[in-house]
Write an enzyme that holds these catalytic residues in place. Structure first.
Site, mmCIF file in Angstrom:
data_model
loop_
_atom_site.group_PDB
_atom_site.id
_atom_site.type_symbol
_atom_site.label_atom_id
_atom_site.label_comp_id
_atom_site.label_asym_id
_atom_site.label_seq_id
_atom_site.Cartn_x
_atom_site.Cartn_y
_atom_site.Cartn_z
ATOM 1 N N CYS B 78 0.836 -1.209 0.000
ATOM 2 C CA CYS B 78 0.000 0.000 0.000
ATOM 3 C C CYS B 78 0.868 1.256 0.000
ATOM 4 O O CYS B 78 1.441 1.591 -1.033
ATOM 5 C CB CYS B 78 -0.995 -0.036 1.151
ATOM 6 N N HIS B 172 -3.266 -5.382 1.722
ATOM 7 C CA HIS B 172 -2.594 -5.590 3.019
ATOM 8 C C HIS B 172 -2.562 -7.054 3.447
ATOM 9 O O HIS B 172 -3.389 -7.474 4.269
ATOM 10 C CB HIS B 172 -3.310 -4.767 4.099
ATOM 11 N N GLU B 174 -0.720 -8.329 5.484
ATOM 12 C CA GLU B 174 -0.402 -8.379 6.916
ATOM 13 C C GLU B 174 -1.661 -8.337 7.788
ATOM 14 O O GLU B 174 -1.590 -8.612 8.981
ATOM 15 C CB GLU B 174 0.553 -7.233 7.287
#
Lengths: 295, 193
Positions: B78, B172, B174
């Site tokens: 991002c 994302h 994560e």
């Protein structure tokens, strides 16, 4: 659990991206540019900064739409705006305007003295203030995707932000050592839903990011609340009520990153000019405290 | 054990730290130039690219990061994708130029336009089973250079790409429990030694 569904994860997601950053109160596009250039991770659009609301009195409402729109068109970082506690139609307007986050804020004059906004039906995420764990969990149950300690907005005094952050952290720690059988009583005492109390007991933290607000005026103030557990900071009057907003904004951004590094904090604290005038909380009449708005 | 740095100036670096650990490597937070000396690869996390850019310059990390990327793998997600790209639009913004991409910021719109979607990679990408992709005020990759390989697409636009040792996601990974994309990055750490 509703608070972990897809839409709620997206709301929390933006709060995750703001971590380690500084969200700055701005009242016009010019201030928003100063904030963005200084490294703010988001701006909060409002009509008057809290210290002016405190000084001038009267009813504080959602900021004028033209101002918010002008700020949204001027900066590329997320733009938040405040709605009055319980004023779900101000919130609907802000959602239609497509602001990135709505702050249901005690800094504005409450519109409902009994009910907060039901935040779940909104696709725009909400942040709400809290002074203790019960209040934080009640707001999360209503759909808040970010909590900020209330502190005492517009006071330039960090003492209340410290009190509220310490209280929430202490209350969370206390839950982690309780047995499952003890949690319903804890939930009763906290006046918070059992499923959220159980989640905190298991994880030792809030299920949403926990930021700090209300009284942060210096880089060291920002570092202090980060040390106590804040994951990011909101700075209201502290920046644009100082005599060199640009320098102070940059310094507080630096402090939020290097809160664990006293040498970097020293660098950030030099040549800042004069900070905003601070108020002794004890000298503020009880009726004029902002933190006691909401429940 | 492989040591992965996570740029910890601002953003969701903590989520990346946990994802690196889930993928089986050691995570190190990077805030100063000397932190780069002991790591095998670096993750530039999500967050605000403008904020990170200011802090990179304030700490003289901008050039150091470019040098690091010329020798070792970088994974940008991002805001990280924006920082490693060759060109950034909307608005035009300085970037490290390590990956041959043209990236448009906030290209899906504002927060209400953020979304979670399921994506499947083509055979051979290792991502044939659906990947949950979380897009938050995400950028769109408008152009990829000839050395860039696209691993995942959404609505026809590349959203996970690699160029040699570098990996870039506009979403994302994560923020989900799925470690496959971080593992992909860890494999690159081997390649570069």
């Amino acid at each position: 659990m509703r608070f972990l569904d897809e839409q709620f994860r997206l709301k929390i997601g933006l709060a995750e991206m703001l971590k380690g950053g500084v969200i700055m109160d701005v009242t016009n596009a010019e201030q928003a540019v100063i904030a963005e250039k200084a490294g703010a991770c988001a701006v909060m659009a409002l009509e008057r900064v809290p210290s002016d609301i405190r000084r001038d009195g009267g009813v504080a409402r959602m900021a004028p739409i033209s101002k918010i729109r002008e700020i949204m068109q001027t900066v590329s970082i997320p733009v938040m705006a405040k709605a009055r506690i319980g004023h779900f139609m101000e919130a609907k307007v802000l959602e239609s305007l497509k602001v990135d986050y709505i702050d249901e804020s005690e800094v504005l004059t409450p519109a409902d003295e009994e009910h907060h906004i039901d935040k779940h039906p909104f696709s725009t995420p909400f942040v709400c203030g809290a002074r203790n764990l019960g209040e934080a969990l009640r707001r999360i149950a209503e759909g808040a995707a970010m909590i900020r300690t209330k502190g005492e907005a517009g006071s330039g005094n960090i003492v209340e932000a410290v009190r509220h952050m310490r209280t929430i952290v202490k209350e969370m720690k206390a839950l982690t050592v309780l047995s499952k059988a003890e949690l319903p009583t804890a939930a009763k005492n906290l006046q918070a839903p059992l499923e959220l109390v159980e989640w905190v007991a298991e994880n030792g933290k809030l299920p949403v990011p926990n930021f700090s607000a209300g009284g942060i005026a210096t880089p060291a103030d920002a570092a202090l609340v980060m040390q106590l557990g804040a994951e990011a900071v909101f700075v209201g009057s502290g920046i644009f009520k100082s005599n060199d907003p640009e320098a102070r904004a940059k310094a507080i951004v630096k402090a939020a990153t290097y809160y664990n590094d006293p040498e970097k904090l020293l660098e950030a604290s030099e040549e800042l000019g004069i900070g905003m005038f601070g108020l002794d909380i004890k000298q503020i009449p009880e009726s004029e405290l902002l933190q006691t708005r909401g429940w | 054990m492989k040591r992965v740095g996570v740029l910890a100036l601002q953003g969701d670096f903590e989520a990346h730290r946990k994802a690196v650990e889930r993928a089986g490597a050691q995570a190190v937070e990077v805030r100063k130039a000397e932190d780069l000396d002991t790591i095998d690869g670096l993750i530039v996390p999500g967050g605000e690219s403008t904020t990170m850019l200011k802090l990179l310059h304030a700490e003289n990390l901008f050039e150091r990061l470019r040098e690091f990327g010329e020798a070792k793998p970088i994974f940008g997600t991002c805001a990280g994708a924006i920082l490693v790209a060759r060109e950034v639009r909307s608005p035009k913004q300085e970037s490290l130029g390590l990956v041959d991409l043209t990236v448009e910021r906030n290209a899906y719109g504002r927060q209400v336009d953020s979304r979670i979607v399921q994506l499947e990679g083509e055979a051979g990408t290792g991502l044939e089973q659906p990947v949950e992709a979380v897009f938050i005020r995400a950028p769109i990759i408008r152009h990829t250079g000839s050395d860039v390989r696209t691993l995942l697409r959404y609505n026809g636009d590349p959203v996970l790409v690699e160029q040699g040792r570098h990996l870039v996601a506009t979403f994302h990974p994560e923020l989900t429990g799925d470690a496959r994309i971080h593992q992909k990055f860890l494999e690159k750490l081997d390649d570069s030694r």
